[in-house]
Design a protein around this motif. Structure first.
Motif, short mmCIF file in Angstrom:
data_model
loop_
_atom_site.label_atom_id
_atom_site.label_comp_id
_atom_site.label_asym_id
_atom_site.label_seq_id
_atom_site.Cartn_x
_atom_site.Cartn_y
_atom_site.Cartn_z
N MET A 148 -22.65 0.81 33.68
CA MET A 148 -21.73 -0.26 33.99
C MET A 148 -21.01 0.09 35.28
N LYS A 149 -21.03 -0.83 36.20
CA LYS A 149 -20.36 -0.64 37.48
C LYS A 149 -18.99 -1.32 37.43
N HIS A 150 -18.01 -0.65 37.98
CA HIS A 150 -16.67 -1.21 38.07
C HIS A 150 -16.38 -1.57 39.51
N ASP A 151 -15.46 -2.51 39.69
CA ASP A 151 -15.02 -2.91 41.01
C ASP A 151 -14.29 -1.73 41.65
N THR A 152 -14.80 -1.24 42.77
CA THR A 152 -14.21 -0.06 43.41
C THR A 152 -12.79 -0.33 43.89
N HIS A 153 -12.49 -1.57 44.22
CA HIS A 153 -11.13 -1.92 44.64
C HIS A 153 -10.15 -1.70 43.48
N THR A 154 -10.55 -2.12 42.27
CA THR A 154 -9.72 -1.93 41.09
C THR A 154 -9.57 -0.45 40.77
N VAL A 155 -10.65 0.29 40.92
CA VAL A 155 -10.60 1.74 40.67
C VAL A 155 -9.64 2.41 41.66
N LYS A 156 -9.72 2.03 42.92
CA LYS A 156 -8.81 2.60 43.92
C LYS A 156 -7.36 2.28 43.61
N GLN A 157 -7.10 1.06 43.12
CA GLN A 157 -5.74 0.69 42.72
C GLN A 157 -5.27 1.58 41.57
N ALA A 158 -6.14 1.81 40.61
CA ALA A 158 -5.80 2.66 39.47
C ALA A 158 -5.51 4.09 39.92
N ILE A 159 -6.32 4.59 40.84
CA ILE A 159 -6.11 5.95 41.37
C ILE A 159 -4.76 6.05 42.06
N ASN A 160 -4.35 4.97 42.71
CA ASN A 160 -3.07 4.96 43.41
C ASN A 160 -1.87 4.69 42.49
N GLY A 161 -2.10 4.67 41.17
CA GLY A 161 -1.00 4.57 40.23
C GLY A 161 -0.79 3.21 39.59
N ASN A 162 -1.63 2.25 39.83
CA ASN A 162 -1.50 0.92 39.25
C ASN A 162 -2.02 0.96 37.81
N THR A 163 -1.09 0.94 36.84
CA THR A 163 -1.48 1.05 35.43
C THR A 163 -2.22 -0.20 34.95
N GLU A 164 -1.89 -1.38 35.51
CA GLU A 164 -2.59 -2.60 35.12
C GLU A 164 -4.06 -2.53 35.53
N ALA A 165 -4.33 -1.93 36.67
CA ALA A 165 -5.71 -1.78 37.13
C ALA A 165 -6.47 -0.82 36.19
N PHE A 166 -5.81 0.26 35.79
CA PHE A 166 -6.45 1.20 34.86
C PHE A 166 -6.74 0.51 33.52
N GLU A 167 -5.79 -0.27 33.04
CA GLU A 167 -5.99 -1.01 31.79
C GLU A 167 -7.16 -1.99 31.93
#
Length: 180
Positions: free
Chosen positions: A1-20
């Motif tokens: 399963m591929k994830h949107d790399t933009h969403t992953v980058k947001q999660a890495i930068n601390g965006n909890t909604e993106a991680f969820e």
């Protein structure tokens, strides 16, 4: 399963909604992966919870966002093995799903050969490779990433595992026919 790399980058930068969002996109596959190892719902959910927590705490260490899914599943599988080792249980899986995916012989009475028993007799690495390949439909390259082994090693595990599984199933079928 591929994830949107933009969403992953947001999660890495601390965006909890993106991680969820990433977790929600993977929730079904995470659940069935954990269930195939842990065998019961409660243990599977415990493994997912621990893996999710570990992933969240170490998310900043993920260097390549395109490998988020592989990274997450590797954490989950390691957590499953840790819990299984802690409980000192044999590697379980959903037998009915494997029966559908693996070619198998049937006896004259249409009873399926006991795949779960035969698979449990295999080497730990062979079991894992076969389960990930047939049950979870992972490619050999993905299995290599999850198991942290070279692609050639995974091919060997699958080849030898299938060979041993076939021998074990034939042995069991022979024993069954003697007592019928």
């Amino acid at each position: 399963m591929k994830h949107d790399t933009h969403t992953v980058k947001q999660a890495i930068n601390g965006n909890t909604e993106a991680f969820e969002a990433l977790l929600y996109a993977s929730e079904e596959k995470l659940y069935y992966t954990a269930l195939s190892y842990m065998k019961n719902k409660e243990d599977a959910l415990d493994a997912i919870q621990e893996a999710t927590c570990k992933a969240y705490l170490s998310l900043k260490q993920l260097k390549k966002p395109e490998f988020f899914s592989t990274w997450l599943f590797r954490i989950l599988i390691c957590e499953c093995y840790r819990l299984l080792k802690h409980k000192q249980r044999v590697l379980p899986y959903e037998e009915s799903e494997l029966i559908k995916r693996l070619p198998h012989k049937q006896t004259e009475k249409n009873d399926t050969v006991d795949i779960s028993g035969a698979l449990s007799q295999l080497n730990y690495f062979y079991q894992t490779a076969i389960i990930l390949y047939y049950y979870h439909d992972l490619s050999i390259k993905q299995i290599a990433e999850v198991m942290d082994k070279p692609v050639g090693t995974i091919k060997t595990y699958l080849y030898r595992g299938k060979k041993q599984l076939k021998q074990e199933l034939e042995r069991r079928e022979g024993l069954y026919e003697r007592y019928v």
